[in-house]
Each structure stands twice: as structure tokens, then as C-alpha cells.
Design a protein around this motif. Structure first.
Motif, PDB file in Angstrom:
ATOM      1  N   UNK A   1       4.158 -36.958   2.262  1.00 26.98           N
ATOM      2  CA  UNK A   1       4.762 -36.884   3.183  1.00 26.98           C
ATOM      3  C   UNK A   1       6.353 -35.934   3.207  1.00 26.98           C
ATOM      4  N   UNK A   2       7.187 -36.698   2.328  1.00 31.67           N
ATOM      5  CA  UNK A   2       8.239 -36.153   2.078  1.00 31.67           C
ATOM      6  C   UNK A   2       8.186 -34.559   1.334  1.00 31.67           C
ATOM      7  N   UNK A   3       7.423 -34.476   0.593  1.00 33.59           N
ATOM      8  CA  UNK A   3       7.128 -32.802   0.104  1.00 33.59           C
ATOM      9  C   UNK A   3       6.811 -31.938   1.346  1.00 33.59           C
ATOM     10  N   UNK A   4       6.383 -32.275   2.241  1.00 32.65           N
ATOM     11  CA  UNK A   4       5.805 -31.331   3.174  1.00 32.65           C
ATOM     12  C   UNK A   4       6.733 -31.052   4.443  1.00 32.65           C
ATOM     13  N   UNK A   5       7.990 -31.937   4.442  1.00 34.99           N
ATOM     14  CA  UNK A   5       8.723 -31.979   5.719  1.00 34.99           C
ATOM     15  C   UNK A   5       9.847 -30.841   5.603  1.00 34.99           C
ATOM     16  N   UNK A   6      10.723 -30.800   6.452  1.00 35.50           N
ATOM     17  CA  UNK A   6      11.885 -29.678   6.327  1.00 35.50           C
ATOM     18  C   UNK A   6      12.961 -30.509   5.594  1.00 35.50           C
ATOM     19  N   UNK A   7      14.174 -29.607   5.436  1.00 34.82           N
ATOM     20  CA  UNK A   7      15.063 -30.440   4.667  1.00 34.82           C
ATOM     21  C   UNK A   7      15.885 -31.158   5.470  1.00 34.82           C
ATOM     22  N   UNK A   8      16.014 -30.957   6.827  1.00 31.05           N
ATOM     23  CA  UNK A   8      16.617 -31.996   7.866  1.00 31.05           C
ATOM     24  C   UNK A   8      16.006 -33.313   8.002  1.00 31.05           C
ATOM     25  N   UNK A   9      14.680 -33.176   7.988  1.00 26.91           N
ATOM     26  CA  UNK A   9      13.696 -34.275   7.963  1.00 26.91           C
ATOM     27  C   UNK A   9      13.680 -35.146   6.650  1.00 26.91           C
ATOM     28  N   UNK A  10      14.021 -34.457   5.491  1.00 26.73           N
ATOM     29  CA  UNK A  10      13.862 -35.090   4.325  1.00 26.73           C
ATOM     30  C   UNK A  10      15.077 -35.971   4.116  1.00 26.73           C
ATOM     31  N   UNK A  11      16.269 -35.561   4.812  1.00 23.31           N
ATOM     32  CA  UNK A  11      17.422 -36.493   5.026  1.00 23.31           C
ATOM     33  C   UNK A  11      17.151 -37.694   5.435  1.00 23.31           C
ATOM     34  N   UNK A  12      16.352 -37.662   6.752  1.00 24.23           N
ATOM     35  CA  UNK A  12      15.944 -39.124   7.067  1.00 24.23           C
ATOM     36  C   UNK A  12      15.018 -39.753   6.608  1.00 24.23           C
ATOM     37  N   UNK A  13      14.136 -39.184   5.748  1.00 22.86           N
ATOM     38  CA  UNK A  13      13.499 -39.874   5.037  1.00 22.86           C
ATOM     39  C   UNK A  13      14.102 -40.675   3.898  1.00 22.86           C
ATOM     40  N   UNK A  14      15.078 -39.793   3.276  1.00 29.50           N
ATOM     41  CA  UNK A  14      16.039 -40.708   2.450  1.00 29.50           C
ATOM     42  C   UNK A  14      16.793 -41.796   3.000  1.00 29.50           C
ATOM     43  N   UNK A  15      17.118 -41.799   4.338  1.00 27.66           N
ATOM     44  CA  UNK A  15      17.892 -42.864   5.025  1.00 27.66           C
ATOM     45  C   UNK A  15      16.998 -44.043   5.330  1.00 27.66           C
ATOM     46  N   UNK A  16      15.739 -43.526   5.620  1.00 26.93           N
ATOM     47  CA  UNK A  16      14.773 -45.086   5.402  1.00 26.93           C
ATOM     48  C   UNK A  16      14.664 -45.620   3.905  1.00 26.93           C
ATOM     49  N   UNK A  17      14.367 -44.640   3.281  1.00 24.88           N
ATOM     50  CA  UNK A  17      14.160 -45.209   1.740  1.00 24.88           C
ATOM     51  C   UNK A  17      15.654 -45.930   1.337  1.00 24.88           C
ATOM     52  N   UNK A  18      17.081 -45.636   1.633  1.00 27.98           N
ATOM     53  CA  UNK A  18      18.018 -46.202   1.332  1.00 27.98           C
ATOM     54  C   UNK A  18      17.847 -47.976   1.846  1.00 27.98           C
ATOM     55  N   UNK A  19      17.542 -47.934   3.130  1.00 26.87           N
ATOM     56  CA  UNK A  19      17.383 -49.142   3.662  1.00 26.87           C
ATOM     57  C   UNK A  19      16.466 -50.224   3.323  1.00 26.87           C
TER      58      UNK A  19
ATOM     59  N   UNK B   1      13.277 -41.324  -8.338  1.00 24.18           N
ATOM     60  CA  UNK B   1      13.046 -40.685  -9.264  1.00 24.18           C
ATOM     61  C   UNK B   1      12.270 -39.361  -9.203  1.00 24.18           C
ATOM     62  N   UNK B   2      11.439 -39.517  -8.434  1.00 20.06           N
ATOM     63  CA  UNK B   2      10.455 -38.366  -7.924  1.00 20.06           C
ATOM     64  C   UNK B   2      11.362 -37.385  -6.940  1.00 20.06           C
ATOM     65  N   UNK B   3      12.147 -37.831  -6.153  1.00 19.28           N
ATOM     66  CA  UNK B   3      12.804 -37.157  -5.210  1.00 19.28           C
ATOM     67  C   UNK B   3      13.876 -36.291  -6.007  1.00 19.28           C
ATOM     68  N   UNK B   4      14.385 -36.890  -6.824  1.00 24.68           N
ATOM     69  CA  UNK B   4      15.529 -36.261  -7.741  1.00 24.68           C
ATOM     70  C   UNK B   4      14.716 -35.210  -8.636  1.00 24.68           C
ATOM     71  N   UNK B   5      13.653 -35.505  -8.927  1.00 27.84           N
ATOM     72  CA  UNK B   5      13.128 -34.242  -9.779  1.00 27.84           C
ATOM     73  C   UNK B   5      12.405 -33.302  -9.070  1.00 27.84           C
ATOM     74  N   UNK B   6      12.014 -33.456  -7.799  1.00 24.87           N
ATOM     75  CA  UNK B   6      11.715 -32.438  -6.822  1.00 24.87           C
ATOM     76  C   UNK B   6      12.909 -31.349  -6.457  1.00 24.87           C
ATOM     77  N   UNK B   7      14.259 -32.336  -6.250  1.00 23.07           N
ATOM     78  CA  UNK B   7      15.132 -31.358  -5.830  1.00 23.07           C
ATOM     79  C   UNK B   7      15.778 -30.628  -7.208  1.00 23.07           C
ATOM     80  N   UNK B   8      15.599 -30.994  -8.106  1.00 24.35           N
ATOM     81  CA  UNK B   8      15.942 -30.276  -9.347  1.00 24.35           C
ATOM     82  C   UNK B   8      15.281 -29.126  -9.585  1.00 24.35           C
ATOM     83  N   UNK B   9      13.785 -29.361  -9.255  1.00 24.11           N
ATOM     84  CA  UNK B   9      12.850 -28.149  -9.378  1.00 24.11           C
ATOM     85  C   UNK B   9      13.041 -27.288  -8.408  1.00 24.11           C
TER      86      UNK B   9
END
Length: 210
Positions: free
Chosen positions: A104-122, A139-147
Motif C-alpha cells: 500500500x505504501x508504494x502506491x500512495x502519494x507522498x503526503x499519504x506516505x507521511x501518514x503511513x509512517x506516523x502510524x508505523x511509528x506508533x 528498512x524497506x521504506x528507507x531503501x525505497x526513498x533512496x532509490x
């Protein structure tokens, strides 16, 4: 790989199969982050904890099928269900949360990715899932951002311009590619050098240039 379809225990439209189909139908109405609707769906999941596998599968299937703009509300629902109902739902989502979240994270827009990450942090802070699963997601999110931030690299072939034939030359010209160019100051052994090396003296005759 995402597991799609009815749970193994589903037979006909009774029991867990009916729970799956009914809950999936209700999920069609979740088109925004409506707190009242998410609360209602969370309470419904709690009341049907005996069919938790069907509830989990219905949410995962819906998240897999919907367009990107509708994925965030379903993530909020997963968050609500595991935090408020716990137990069997944490176990149920744990089995596939890595793939479900990242797909799901890979398919959503950047603003929604931030909200995904907030949920993940909790989830990380509450340790609601095993750390090795959450670490792999992070780690997968970090790799995706780097790519995605890396500049695109196109394959380029660099050719020495001295070896590129100009105009419409015959193939025979290619045979002379290794001859030194005029003005090339690199040392190339001459016949005179060879003779001197062997003890001979060569007399050079210079003709006038016309």
C-alpha cells in the motif's frame, strides 16, 4: 505475496464465510478517515472475534483492491482494530503486515506516505508487532526513498572522437584507426629508433615541401 480470497474455513455463505462477505461489503463504505465509521467497524470486529481470520482477510483484500486514494482509511482501520481489540487481531495481521503495509505504501502519494509512517511509528513505540517485522518495514521504506531520490542513470557509450569516421567513409578507413593522429605528441618507436637500438645509423633525407 498477498493472499486474496475467502479464508480456508469459509464454506458457502454461512459462518465465517458470511462474516467475511458482510464485513467486506461494509468496508466499501469506508472512503475517508471517518472516525465514527472506523469506530463502528472496530466494534463490529470485536463482536465477531470468533471469526477474526475472516475479518482480517476482508480488510487485507479490500486494501489490496482499492485505488491508492482509499488505502489510508483502511490502514487507520487496521490500526484501530489491533490497538483496541488486540489479541487474535494482532496475531491475525502479524502474519502478513509486512507485505500489506509496503504494498500500500508504494502506491500512495507522498503526503499519504507521511501518514503511513506516523502510524508505523506508533507501532514501533508500542511494540505491537515483533521488532524484526517493524525493522524490515522501516528498512524497506528507507531503501525505497533512496532509490526514488537517486538520479536516473542512462547507459552511455563514450567513444574516442579520433575513432569516429566522419561523413560517409568506406569500411576500409577503419583499418587506419590505430595510426597516430597529426600532432600526437605521444612517443611511437620509429624505424630510426629500432636501427639505433641494433647499432645501425640511418641517414635521413629531407625533401623540400612544395
Amino acid at each position: 505475496m498477498h493472499r486474496v480470497g475467502l479464508p480456508k474455513t469459509c464454506k458457502g455463505e454461512v459462518g465465517e464465510c458470511k462474516v467475511y462477505l458482510d464485513y467486506l461489503k461494509r468496508l466499501n463504505t469506508l472512503t475517508s478517515g471517518s472516525k465514527p465509521l472506523i469506530t463502528s467497524l472496530t466494534l463490529s470486529a470485536q463482536a465477531q472475534h470468533f471469526a477474526s481470520e475472516s475479518i482480517v482477510r476482508a480488510i487485507e483484500d479490500r486494501l489490496h483492491q482499492v485505488e491508492p486514494s482509499l488505502k489510508l482509511p483502511l490502514l487507520y482501520l487496521i490500526d484501530s482494530v489491533i490497538k483496541n481489540n488486540g489479541g487474535v487481531y494482532i496475531e491475525g495481521f502479524k502474519a502478513n503486515i509486512l507485505n500489506v503495509f509496503l504494498e500500500a505504501y508504494k502506491k500512495v502519494q507522498a503526503d499519504q506516505r507521511e501518514k503511513f509512517e506516523r502510524v508505523l511509528s506508533t507501532w514501533i513505540n508500542s511494540k505491537i508487532f515483533p521488532s524484526f517485522i517493524l525493522d524490515r518495514i522501516t528498512d524497506a521504506i528507507s531503501d525505497l526513498k533512496e532509490q526514488e531520490s537517486a538520479p536516473s542513470r542512462s547507459t552511455q557509450v563514450h567513444v574516442n572522437p579520433k575513432f569516429v569516421a566522419k561523413g560517409d567513409k568506406h569500411d576500409s578507413d577503419l583499418l587506419s584507426m590505430n595510426k597516430p593522429a597529426i600532432g600526437d605528441k605521444r612517443h611511437h618507436p620509429s624505424a630510426e629508433d629500432s636501427d639505433r637500438h641494433r647499432g645501425f645509423v640511418r641517414v635521413s633525407i629531407h625533401f623540400p615541401l612544395f
